[in-house]
Write a protein that holds these residues in place. Sequence first.
Motif, PDB file in Angstrom:
ATOM      1  N   HIS A 169      -5.978  -8.332  13.518  1.00 49.88           N
ATOM      2  CA  HIS A 169      -5.827  -9.754  13.205  1.00 49.88           C
ATOM      3  C   HIS A 169      -6.500 -10.066  11.866  1.00 49.88           C
ATOM      4  N   TYR A 170      -7.351  -9.167  11.398  1.00 50.28           N
ATOM      5  CA  TYR A 170      -7.959  -9.324  10.076  1.00 50.28           C
ATOM      6  C   TYR A 170      -7.995  -7.938   9.402  1.00 50.28           C
TER       7      TYR A 170
ATOM      8  N   GLU B 182      -8.070  -6.954   6.388  1.00 51.42           N
ATOM      9  CA  GLU B 182      -8.879  -6.780   5.174  1.00 51.42           C
ATOM     10  C   GLU B 182     -10.212  -6.094   5.471  1.00 51.42           C
TER      11      GLU B 182
ATOM     12  N   LEU C 168     -10.181  -2.502   4.606  1.00 51.46           N
ATOM     13  CA  LEU C 168     -10.366  -2.274   3.165  1.00 51.46           C
ATOM     14  C   LEU C 168     -11.835  -2.286   2.792  1.00 51.46           C
TER      15      LEU C 168
ATOM     16  N   ILE D  95      -9.218   3.789  -3.136  1.00 51.38           N
ATOM     17  CA  ILE D  95      -7.944   3.528  -2.461  1.00 51.38           C
ATOM     18  C   ILE D  95      -6.983   2.874  -3.457  1.00 51.38           C
ATOM     19  N   TRP D  96      -5.728   3.102  -3.270  1.00 51.88           N
ATOM     20  CA  TRP D  96      -4.733   2.531  -4.186  1.00 51.88           C
ATOM     21  C   TRP D  96      -3.454   2.184  -3.422  1.00 51.88           C
TER      22      TRP D  96
ATOM     23  N   ILE E 296      -2.305  -0.689  -2.460  1.00 53.09           N
ATOM     24  CA  ILE E 296      -2.642  -1.526  -1.299  1.00 53.09           C
ATOM     25  C   ILE E 296      -1.535  -2.572  -1.123  1.00 53.09           C
ATOM     26  N   LYS E 297      -0.933  -2.578   0.058  1.00 54.41           N
ATOM     27  CA  LYS E 297       0.189  -3.496   0.304  1.00 54.41           C
ATOM     28  C   LYS E 297      -0.059  -4.279   1.580  1.00 54.41           C
ATOM     29  N   LYS E 298       0.210  -5.552   1.494  1.00 53.89           N
ATOM     30  CA  LYS E 298       0.139  -6.393   2.698  1.00 53.89           C
ATOM     31  C   LYS E 298       1.540  -6.393   3.295  1.00 53.89           C
TER      32      LYS E 298
END
Lengths: 87, 394
Positions: B21-22, B24, B27, B37-38, B40-42
């Motif tokens: 639910h969160y 992020e 990350l 890290i690279w 990065i896609k939502k």
Amino acid sequence: MSKFSDIGHRPYICIWGNSYVIIENLKKVVLYDEEQMILQTEFYLKITGKNLRLKCLNNDNVRVDGIIKNIEFNASPVKGGTGNESL
Amino acid sequence: MNLYKIYNELSGYIRVEVSSHYPEQALNAVMDTNIEIWNIKKLSAEKLSFDIHINREKTVKSILSQITGISFTMAKRGLVRLVPLYRKRYGMIAGLIAGFILIYVSTFFVWSIDITGNVSIPDAEIKERLAASGFAEGAVIDRLNIDMVRNGFLLQNPDISFMSINMSGTVANIEIHERDMPQSGKDTKQPYNLVADYGGTVVSMEIVNGESMVKVGDVVYKGQLLVGGVVDSNVVGYRIMRAEGKVFAKTYREFTAEIPFEYMEKRYSGREKVQKQYELLGYSIGFLFPSSYDTYDVMSSHERAQIFGIELPFITHKTVYAEYEEERIILDVDGAKRRAWDEYYKWRMSVLDGAEISEERVEFEETEESIIIKCCVDAVENIAVERKFMTTKR
């Protein structure tokens, strides 16, 4: 370590036109969305725009790509996002 | 950045997909351990993906496992993902290795020769001459002494005044300049006579040099001296020169041709056999077998292999055997006469080109098997031809 680590924990922000922003001394990614991004440094940084995305991320650096419209500095997470900012 | 991508594709990377639910927080957790890290896609409000280096798989897995309320998947990406899939395909691996070795080894040889600057000498002839000097496609580059080849080539080929050889990788760029040879005009110092090429009656003469041996109205036979290259005078004695001029004579010529009503003509059946022979670095691969056709024509062509416009040292020689059959053609009288006229005009063009035809008589004689054309032509033509003669010094 950042080359700007001697400036303490203050964020070093480099803005390249409206196409990307490099932020050093990052602490947390509070909100990650295509139109809005909230990043925690010494203060909270709210980036709004279109097609925003995190390009690369390591210990304390991040690069945000996309069409940047606005960058705000706040003392606390800004309300009105997904509601997760308070976490 | 592109090199970075290539490096990641070759060395392999892990794509992590996090659902929470969160998301992020995943990350932030990975970021705190100083792992880069690279990409990065939502993916959605509760789903996020990012890439990490393949060596960080275990670390990231343990970090993400410690976070409550999170589910994640990890998948290998890049070339390293393909290795387990193809590791037992020994033939393919051997082929790849052999291919790389072949490409590496072939860089030691001259792949192709590009020639510029030649005007009258064709590329193929220059390549042949270069091969005689030890420089050819397939030659080992390190063993070549470019200066020796160039100097030897120039010494052996006096018609070439300049040459440069520049090796650009495996391609030899050769620039040549052809020597401007003196014009091969008439050599007026050599003694020549004008003699009759055909018998006839002299009607006019245009003599530029030499002494006339005949006059208008004379009947001359083939080989007779018309204009002499030796001119005698009382003042300076005799002089030897090149006789020049034209002697026009009225001639009488005959032409006879027999056209059979039945004859055999070549017709292609449409059946072809193609054989290919390959040439790698000057060495031939494959054999040519004679065709099984009874009667056939052979057509050869060659094509050099190219990749992205780069010429490779690989030439395909294509030989086509086209079968033909002898077909019996039957002509009627008119058809045979048309062919006879064609033959006559061909003869007239070759023998009497430039002559003034005053009269021509054509007769046809028909037999059971053929038709015979007989032509008699009266013409006025230049019968003088040059003949060199020898002189001796006393």
